[in-house]
Scaffold this active site. Structure first.
Site, PDB file in Angstrom:
ATOM      1  N   SER A  31       0.812  -1.206   0.000  1.00 12.69           N
ATOM      2  CA  SER A  31       0.000   0.000   0.000  1.00 12.69           C
ATOM      3  C   SER A  31       0.853   1.268   0.000  1.00 12.69           C
ATOM      4  O   SER A  31       1.656   1.446  -0.896  1.00 12.69           O
ATOM      5  CB  SER A  31      -0.957  -0.074   1.188  1.00 12.69           C
ATOM      6  OG  SER A  31      -2.148   0.565   0.839  1.00 12.69           O
TER       7      SER A  31
ATOM      8  N   HIS B 192      -7.794  -5.769   0.610  1.00 16.20           N
ATOM      9  CA  HIS B 192      -6.547  -5.015   0.760  1.00 16.20           C
ATOM     10  C   HIS B 192      -5.790  -5.487   2.010  1.00 16.20           C
ATOM     11  O   HIS B 192      -6.191  -5.175   3.132  1.00 16.20           O
ATOM     12  CB  HIS B 192      -6.938  -3.543   0.907  1.00 16.20           C
ATOM     13  CG  HIS B 192      -5.805  -2.591   0.890  1.00 16.20           C
ATOM     14  ND1 HIS B 192      -5.143  -2.234  -0.264  1.00 16.20           N
ATOM     15  CD2 HIS B 192      -5.203  -1.891   1.892  1.00 16.20           C
ATOM     16  CE1 HIS B 192      -4.201  -1.356   0.027  1.00 16.20           C
ATOM     17  NE2 HIS B 192      -4.215  -1.133   1.334  1.00 16.20           N
TER      18      HIS B 192
HETATM   19  C1  GCU Z   1      -5.458   4.580   2.033  1.00 16.89           C
HETATM   20  C2  GCU Z   1      -4.938   5.399   0.867  1.00 16.89           C
HETATM   21  C3  GCU Z   1      -4.136   4.559  -0.108  1.00 16.89           C
HETATM   22  C4  GCU Z   1      -3.089   3.765   0.602  1.00 16.89           C
HETATM   23  C5  GCU Z   1      -3.713   2.979   1.742  1.00 16.89           C
HETATM   24  C6  GCU Z   1      -2.706   2.250   2.626  1.00 16.89           C
HETATM   25  O1  GCU Z   1      -6.441   3.704   1.599  1.00 16.89           O
HETATM   26  O2  GCU Z   1      -6.038   6.005   0.253  1.00 16.89           O
HETATM   27  O3  GCU Z   1      -3.519   5.383  -1.073  1.00 16.89           O
HETATM   28  O4  GCU Z   1      -2.402   2.935  -0.296  1.00 16.89           O
HETATM   29  O5  GCU Z   1      -4.396   3.877   2.592  1.00 16.89           O
HETATM   30  O6  GCU Z   1      -1.551   2.629   2.692  1.00 16.89           O
HETATM   31  O7  GCU Z   1      -3.132   1.307   3.294  1.00 16.89           O
END
Ligand code: GCU
Length: 436
Positions: free
Chosen positions: A273, A414
């Site tokens: 992420s 995710h």
């Molecule tokens: C949020 C953000 C993302 C990121 C994510 C993370 O969802 O919007 O851009 O990748 O956090 O780091 O878990």
């Protein structure tokens, strides 16, 4: 042709700006977005600029021109308009082994906790957890892991002290952004370090917050430590947190290339992420990193800035104003004005292998758009005679595309899981060869 007209106009704007800002280094003389010609007249708004066309309109003819001219130009463009300028390597690296255990994981590994300190200006060390497999004939290939957690959460190990710095809220055992004993071992199933060791790889894990706490108003991190003398605030060109975390990965590599227990030619970087965004920036800017795995990195990392699915440039700049530099905010609601897209960041990794890894339900990170980003980096990989990616559509779930530009998508949400690590290890075996 139309692309050339646009970029010639940009080049003129650059020259003009250079004339009015004589104090700025040449690398900082790109124009403000207001002076860009409107790109919507020149190409469909979702299609990225061609990474093989220079700002002055010349087309890159061969590898030499890519390496001498376009690659450095793209690195400056990404720093100027998005990530901010990253400071060069600090002159001093002091590595102190704090604890060592040669019979880790029942004797299958050696653990070292190593504090990396960089002279006096960077006030806090990176607490590196280095675990290497025992009984192997050769130094181990290694995954540099950029983590949301400190080492004490990535393994079950009562000897690692509870860290004292700023921590992400939300994880069990974190109270008021500080770790407690209850957080120990909480991310073992995320990092799956024993499996990686058993496949013959080493793991070098650090917490991103050791470099830069992920809080807009924090002044504890390296961005403030390295603020140029006399300056009291970050300015529009200064680096954001993503670049700082990537800089941390590069400092870990500074250490690893001197450690004989790991193979300095086979260093991979992995992050999930926001740390995946940092992983691809680190790979793009540092050729010592031989393989790059951004997991579900999404907007500002592996997804197209011009994408229409998931997170937008406006949204990320609003929710996380400290991740990119102030200049990047000029592209809110008009990402089509960016003089690059994320395919050019992948191209900076050429010809090294890059794996984009995703999860089916994670539409926020735009898995299909990411696949297109990889495809749009192909032309640069071809300059090296490397296949890039020949697949033309997203593969079925759990099917690894292991070409030089690789892709993987699994069912689910995710997160970082063992299934992701299975794919990372297969991809590394394919490109590094199975560890001996
Ligand atoms: C949020 C953000 C993302 C990121 C994510 C993370 O969802 O919007 O851009 O990748 O956090 O780091 O878990």
């Amino acid at each position: 042709m139309r692309e050339s007209v646009l970029i010639c106009a940009l080049a003129v704007a650059c020259a003009t700006l250079a004339a009015v800002l004589p104090g700025r280094a040449a690398s900082q003389t790109f124009p403000a977005v207001e002076s860009f010609p409107d790109p919507r007249d020149l190409r469909p708004s979702n299609s990225p600029p061609d990474p093989l066309v220079m700002l002055d309109g010349r087309r890159v003819q061969d590898r030499a021109m890519w390496e001498k001219e376009r690659r450095p130009e793209l690195k400056r463009l990404f720093q100027h308009y998005m990530y901010g300028y990253m400071p060069s390597r600090p002159p001093k690296l002091n590595a102190r082994v704090v604890r060592e255990d040669r019979s880790y994981f029942g004797g299958r590994a050696t653990k070292r906790e190593i504090d990396l300190q960089f002279g006096s200006s960077v006030t806090r060390p990176i607490h590196l957890l280095l675990v290497t497999p025992n009984g192997r004939a050769h130094p181990a290939p290694v995954f540099v892991c950029i983590a949301f957690c400190a080492p004490f959460a990535a393994v079950n190990d009562p000897t690692i002290p509870v860290p004292t710095g700023w921590m992400y809220p939300g994880a069990p055992g974190i109270v008021n952004n500080r770790a407690t004993e209850a957080a120990r071992g909480g991310q073992v199933d995320v990092w799956n370090i024993e499996q990686t060791i058993d496949r013959g790889y080493a793991v070098a894990l650090y917490y991103n917050g050791d470099v830069e706490p992920d809080a807009p108003s924090s002044r504890e991190g390296v961005r403030w430590n390295l603020l140029r003398r006399g300056r009291k605030e970050l300015d529009s060109l200064d680096w954001g947190a993503v670049a700082a975390w990537a800089w941390g990965a590069q400092r870990v590599v500074d250490y690893l290339v001197k450690d004989p227990s790991v193979d300095r030619k086979r260093i991979a970087v992995v992050g999930h992420s926001r740390n995946g965004k940092a992983a691809i920036v680190a790979g793009a800017f540092d050729e010592r990193i031989a393989l790059v795995i951004p997991l579900q990195a999404g907007c500002g990392g592996t997804a197209p800035s011009r994408g229409t699915v998931g997170e937008s440039v406006t949204r990320i700049n609003t929710s996380f104003p400290h991740w990119f530099n102030a200049n990047f905010k000029q592209f809110n609601d008009r990402p089509e004005f960016l003089p690059f897209d994320q395919n050019a960041l992948v191209a900076l990794c050429a010809p090294r292998p890059v794996l984009f890894s995703n999860a089916e339900e994670d539409s926020w990170a735009n898995p299909t758009g990411q696949f297109k980003v990889l495809r749009a980096a192909n032309a640069v990989y071809r300059l090296y005679g490397s296949g890039g990616i020949s697949a033309t559509s997203v593969p079925p779930v759990n099917t690894l595309i292991d070409s030089q530009l690789g892709y993987f998508i699994r069912p689910g949400k995710h997160s970082m899981t063992k299934v992701d690590w299975d794919a990372f290890l297969d991809f590394a075996d394919r490109h590094f060869g199975k560890p001996k």
